[in-house]
Design an enzyme around this catalytic site. Sequence first.
Site, PDB file in Angstrom:
ATOM      1  CG  ASP A  15      -2.175  -0.901   0.957  1.00 50.42           C
ATOM      2  OD1 ASP A  15      -2.162  -1.638  -0.053  1.00 50.42           O
ATOM      3  OD2 ASP A  15      -3.114  -0.882   1.765  1.00 50.42           O
ATOM      4  CG  ASP A  19      -6.564   1.677   1.785  1.00 48.72           C
ATOM      5  OD1 ASP A  19      -5.947   0.699   2.259  1.00 48.72           O
ATOM      6  OD2 ASP A  19      -7.635   2.106   2.248  1.00 48.72           O
ATOM      7  CG  ASN A  21      -5.350  -3.305   3.545  1.00 51.93           C
ATOM      8  OD1 ASN A  21      -5.409  -2.085   3.392  1.00 51.93           O
ATOM      9  ND2 ASN A  21      -4.610  -3.868   4.480  1.00 51.93           N
ATOM     10  CG  ASN A  23      -6.179  -0.579   6.299  1.00 50.14           C
ATOM     11  OD1 ASN A  23      -5.786   0.137   5.372  1.00 50.14           O
ATOM     12  ND2 ASN A  23      -5.380  -1.315   7.041  1.00 50.14           N
ATOM     13  CB  ILE A  25      -3.561   2.451   6.692  1.00 47.91           C
ATOM     14  CG1 ILE A  25      -4.354   2.831   7.944  1.00 47.91           C
ATOM     15  CG2 ILE A  25      -2.046   2.535   6.946  1.00 47.91           C
ATOM     16  CD1 ILE A  25      -4.229   1.838   9.084  1.00 47.91           C
ATOM     17  CD  GLU A  37      -1.865  -1.622   5.442  1.00 48.54           C
ATOM     18  OE1 GLU A  37      -1.606  -2.573   6.212  1.00 48.54           O
ATOM     19  OE2 GLU A  37      -3.025  -1.208   5.252  1.00 48.54           O
ATOM     20  CB  SER A  55     -33.735 -12.472  12.501  1.00 49.30           C
ATOM     21  OG  SER A  55     -34.168 -13.285  13.571  1.00 49.30           O
TER      22      SER A  55
HETATM   23 CA    CA Z   1      -4.209  -0.150   3.552  1.00 49.68          CA
END
Ligand code: CA
Length: 369
Positions: A15, A19, A21, A23, A25, A37, A55
Site C-alpha cells: 500500500d 489502499d 485493503n 482500511n 492506511i 502498513e 435475525s
Molecule cells: Ca491499507
Amino acid sequence: MFVVLCSAGRYSVDDAIEDTNCNGIAGRDPNTGETYESLWCKDSESMGTVILGDSAAAHFHIPPQWFTSKEMSVEAFKNLFFAIENELDWPMLSSATGYKNSTWPASITGPVDSMYLRLREINRCNHRDYQSISVNGARASAMAHELVKGFARRGMTDKPVFLTLALIGNDVCNGHHGISHMTTPEEFYNSTLETLRYVDSIVAPGSVVIGVGLVDGRVLFDTLHNQIHPVGSYRNDVTYAQMYDYLNCLEISPCFGWLNSNETWRNRTTERAFQLNDAFKSLVAKESFKNFKAYYMEPAIKEMFRRWIAGGGNASELIEPVDGFHPSQIGQAITTAVSFEVLAKMGVLPPTNPFNDEIAKKFGDQGDY
Ligand code: CA
C-alpha cells in the site's frame, strides 16, 4: 475516472501508493522510507470481524409506526422500500457489525455499539474489515449446508478473523406447533461441526471462533405478556399474550414455544435450548481445528436484562416492540458491552495496537464508510 478497487482484510500489503485493503492506511513514511502498513499494521495482530448469525444478529426491526394508527404518516413509511429490500434487517446498527449512527432510520433510536467497532478501537488497522452473514430464520443446518458458503475469506492472503457463530433461537423456534420441528442435540452438534470445518478451510491461522449459546427465551413472555402490543395502542386492548396466541393460531409465530401463553411449552422449549448448548460445549471441548481455537460463550441476554433494570431501565425497552421477540437497539448495544467484558475475561481478545493514535493523527476517519 480512475477507480481503485480494494479488498478488505487483505494481509501483508504494501500500500505504498494505493489502499488495496480498504482500511484507509496507505503511503510511505518520509523519515524511514517504510510503508505505513508495514510500520503500523503488519505485526499488529489485525483481525477481521465476522458474524455468522440469524435475525437477531442481523438486527431485525419493524418500525412500530407502521402499526400504531396514531403515528401513521408519510414520514413513518419513509424507509419502507429500503426496509423490505433488506428483509427488515439493520446490520449497520447491530451488535455484531453496527457502525452507523442511530439517528437513521427514525424508528430506531438508541446507542450503536458493536464487536466490529470495539475491534476497530483496539486496532485501527481493522477499519472496514467486517462481514455479517446473518439471515432471518437461520438455524444450525441451514448455516452448515448453505449460509456459511456466503462467508468470503482467503486464508492464504487475508488476515485472521474474530468470528462469532450466534444462532440464538431458530433451532427451537418456528411457527410449527410441538417439539418435532426443533433441532435435536445430535443434529445441532453435526451441523455446527460442519459449519466450523468449512470456516477452518478458508480462514488464516490465528483466527478465533466464539460460539454463542441459545438464549432462554422465557424472558420474552415474562417481560411483555400483560403489556399492550402496538396494534392495540389506540384502544389499549391487545396484549402481547393475546398477540402471541393469535399468531400461533395462524401458525405464523416466529416462535411457537416461547411466545406462548402455555407455560409448559415455554419450559420445554428452554429445556431443548439448553440441551443444544450442552452439545455446543461438548463440541468445543472435543474437536480441534487447524486455523482457529473455538470457545463457547453464554448468550448475554440474562446480564443484559439485569444491567438495564439495575440502572433504572424498563425491561420491555430491550425487546423490539412489534415482534416482541428480537433485541431492540438498546438491547443490541448492551449485548456488545456485556459480551466484550466476558471475552476480555476469557483472554481471547487481540492486543491493542500501540500505533492507534499515530494512525488517527495521520489518516483521520480513514475514509469513513
Ligand atoms: Ca491499507
